[in-house]
Design a protein around this motif. Sequence first.
Motif, PDB file in Angstrom:
ATOM      1  N   MET A   1     -26.486 -62.344 -23.253  1.00 27.07           N
ATOM      2  CA  MET A   1     -26.707 -62.596 -21.822  1.00 27.07           C
ATOM      3  C   MET A   1     -25.990 -63.886 -21.437  1.00 27.07           C
ATOM      4  O   MET A   1     -26.160 -64.907 -22.082  1.00 27.07           O
ATOM      5  CB  MET A   1     -28.210 -62.735 -21.538  1.00 27.07           C
ATOM      6  N   ASN A   5     -26.650 -64.602 -15.699  1.00 32.92           N
ATOM      7  CA  ASN A   5     -27.710 -63.602 -15.791  1.00 32.92           C
ATOM      8  C   ASN A   5     -29.080 -64.253 -15.933  1.00 32.92           C
ATOM      9  O   ASN A   5     -30.071 -63.748 -15.413  1.00 32.92           O
ATOM     10  CB  ASN A   5     -27.454 -62.660 -16.968  1.00 32.92           C
ATOM     11  N   GLU A   8     -30.308 -65.443 -12.504  1.00 31.99           N
ATOM     12  CA  GLU A   8     -30.654 -64.375 -11.563  1.00 31.99           C
ATOM     13  C   GLU A   8     -31.988 -63.715 -11.880  1.00 31.99           C
ATOM     14  O   GLU A   8     -32.526 -62.975 -11.060  1.00 31.99           O
ATOM     15  CB  GLU A   8     -29.551 -63.311 -11.571  1.00 31.99           C
ATOM     16  N   LYS A   9     -32.550 -63.975 -13.054  1.00 34.23           N
ATOM     17  CA  LYS A   9     -33.750 -63.260 -13.490  1.00 34.23           C
ATOM     18  C   LYS A   9     -35.010 -64.103 -13.355  1.00 34.23           C
ATOM     19  O   LYS A   9     -34.952 -65.329 -13.214  1.00 34.23           O
ATOM     20  CB  LYS A   9     -33.589 -62.811 -14.948  1.00 34.23           C
ATOM     21  N   THR A  10     -36.158 -63.427 -13.419  1.00 37.30           N
ATOM     22  CA  THR A  10     -37.437 -64.133 -13.471  1.00 37.30           C
ATOM     23  C   THR A  10     -37.721 -64.532 -14.916  1.00 37.30           C
ATOM     24  O   THR A  10     -37.098 -64.023 -15.859  1.00 37.30           O
ATOM     25  CB  THR A  10     -38.588 -63.252 -12.966  1.00 37.30           C
ATOM     26  N   GLU A  13     -38.763 -61.479 -16.971  1.00 38.38           N
ATOM     27  CA  GLU A  13     -37.656 -60.574 -17.293  1.00 38.38           C
ATOM     28  C   GLU A  13     -36.843 -61.104 -18.467  1.00 38.38           C
ATOM     29  O   GLU A  13     -36.408 -60.336 -19.336  1.00 38.38           O
ATOM     30  CB  GLU A  13     -36.756 -60.394 -16.070  1.00 38.38           C
ATOM     31  N   ILE A  14     -36.649 -62.405 -18.506  1.00 32.89           N
ATOM     32  CA  ILE A  14     -35.874 -63.012 -19.595  1.00 32.89           C
ATOM     33  C   ILE A  14     -36.597 -62.849 -20.925  1.00 32.89           C
ATOM     34  O   ILE A  14     -36.013 -62.437 -21.929  1.00 32.89           O
ATOM     35  CB  ILE A  14     -35.610 -64.501 -19.295  1.00 32.89           C
ATOM     36  N   GLU A  17     -36.732 -59.300 -22.331  1.00 34.03           N
ATOM     37  CA  GLU A  17     -35.492 -58.879 -22.976  1.00 34.03           C
ATOM     38  C   GLU A  17     -35.418 -59.360 -24.426  1.00 34.03           C
ATOM     39  O   GLU A  17     -34.932 -58.658 -25.302  1.00 34.03           O
ATOM     40  CB  GLU A  17     -34.291 -59.403 -22.188  1.00 34.03           C
ATOM     41  N   ASN A  37     -43.408 -64.109 -12.799  1.00 27.44           N
ATOM     42  CA  ASN A  37     -42.620 -63.522 -11.710  1.00 27.44           C
ATOM     43  C   ASN A  37     -41.790 -64.557 -10.958  1.00 27.44           C
ATOM     44  O   ASN A  37     -41.091 -64.230 -10.002  1.00 27.44           O
ATOM     45  CB  ASN A  37     -43.541 -62.792 -10.727  1.00 27.44           C
ATOM     46  N   ASN A  39     -38.690 -66.987 -10.339  1.00 29.17           N
ATOM     47  CA  ASN A  39     -37.276 -67.015 -10.699  1.00 29.17           C
ATOM     48  C   ASN A  39     -36.985 -68.180 -11.644  1.00 29.17           C
ATOM     49  O   ASN A  39     -37.524 -69.274 -11.482  1.00 29.17           O
ATOM     50  CB  ASN A  39     -36.430 -67.135  -9.432  1.00 29.17           C
TER      51      ASN A  39
END
Length: 244
Positions: A1, A5, A8-10, A13-14, A17, A37, A39
């Motif tokens: 990543m 990237n 841009e993610k919360t 989300e990071i 992954e 949640n 950013n």
Amino acid sequence: MNKNNFIEKTLSEIVTENYKYADIFEKNDLDFCCNGNVNFLEACKKNNIDVSVITNELTKISETKKETNNYDNWKLDFLVDYIVNNHHKYVSDSIPKINEHLNKIVEKHSDNHPELLEIKESFSIVYKDLQMHMMKEEKILFPFIKQMVFVQDGSAKKEAPYFGTVQNPIRMMEDEHKNAGDLLKKIRDISNNYSVPENGCNTYKVTLEELKEFEEDLHKHVHLENNILFPKSIKLEQLLFSTN
């Protein structure tokens, strides 16, 4: 990543992954579980953290460490069993040991370190709340989630839950997660990030290490539920019970 990237993610989300990223977030007090949640860029700014430093560390991890368990790809019934057999069991097994050690160091050191009394009181609230919390999950919420998986597989009949929608118990569980997380953060702050004083005995050191591990396990525990299990359960319910 790449670095863009991450920005841009919360936080959730990071970490979803690759859970190895959680180590960096925990070190920098970035809450990826109860406040996942948010950013990534906003969270760094709020905590006055140099974004470039964090993204460099995350990039290094992405290039060298891979999470062996891809929780986001697991079936929900398997994820439920994993949470119960690992994280719920860990909480149940850890509470008596931590309590015993806390009682010892409070008795021996609280005159010089009165903050131990507050730590003991906070942990007492946490473990009693978590015991009730886990019971509700194992008796009410988790069986319904597994039932939905069986319905989707065609091995069970569809039955609406008595609690209306899965979002109702999930909302309650998320509130309880936040309460537990706040109390453990309070313990971390009171103990100066689990620092052992110069006159602290070995039991003092062990107890703070246990509390630190307990908080770290709760972070992963809550992440798996708040950021993976619960959102997917809501989507599955909508799929199965949609009237459209």
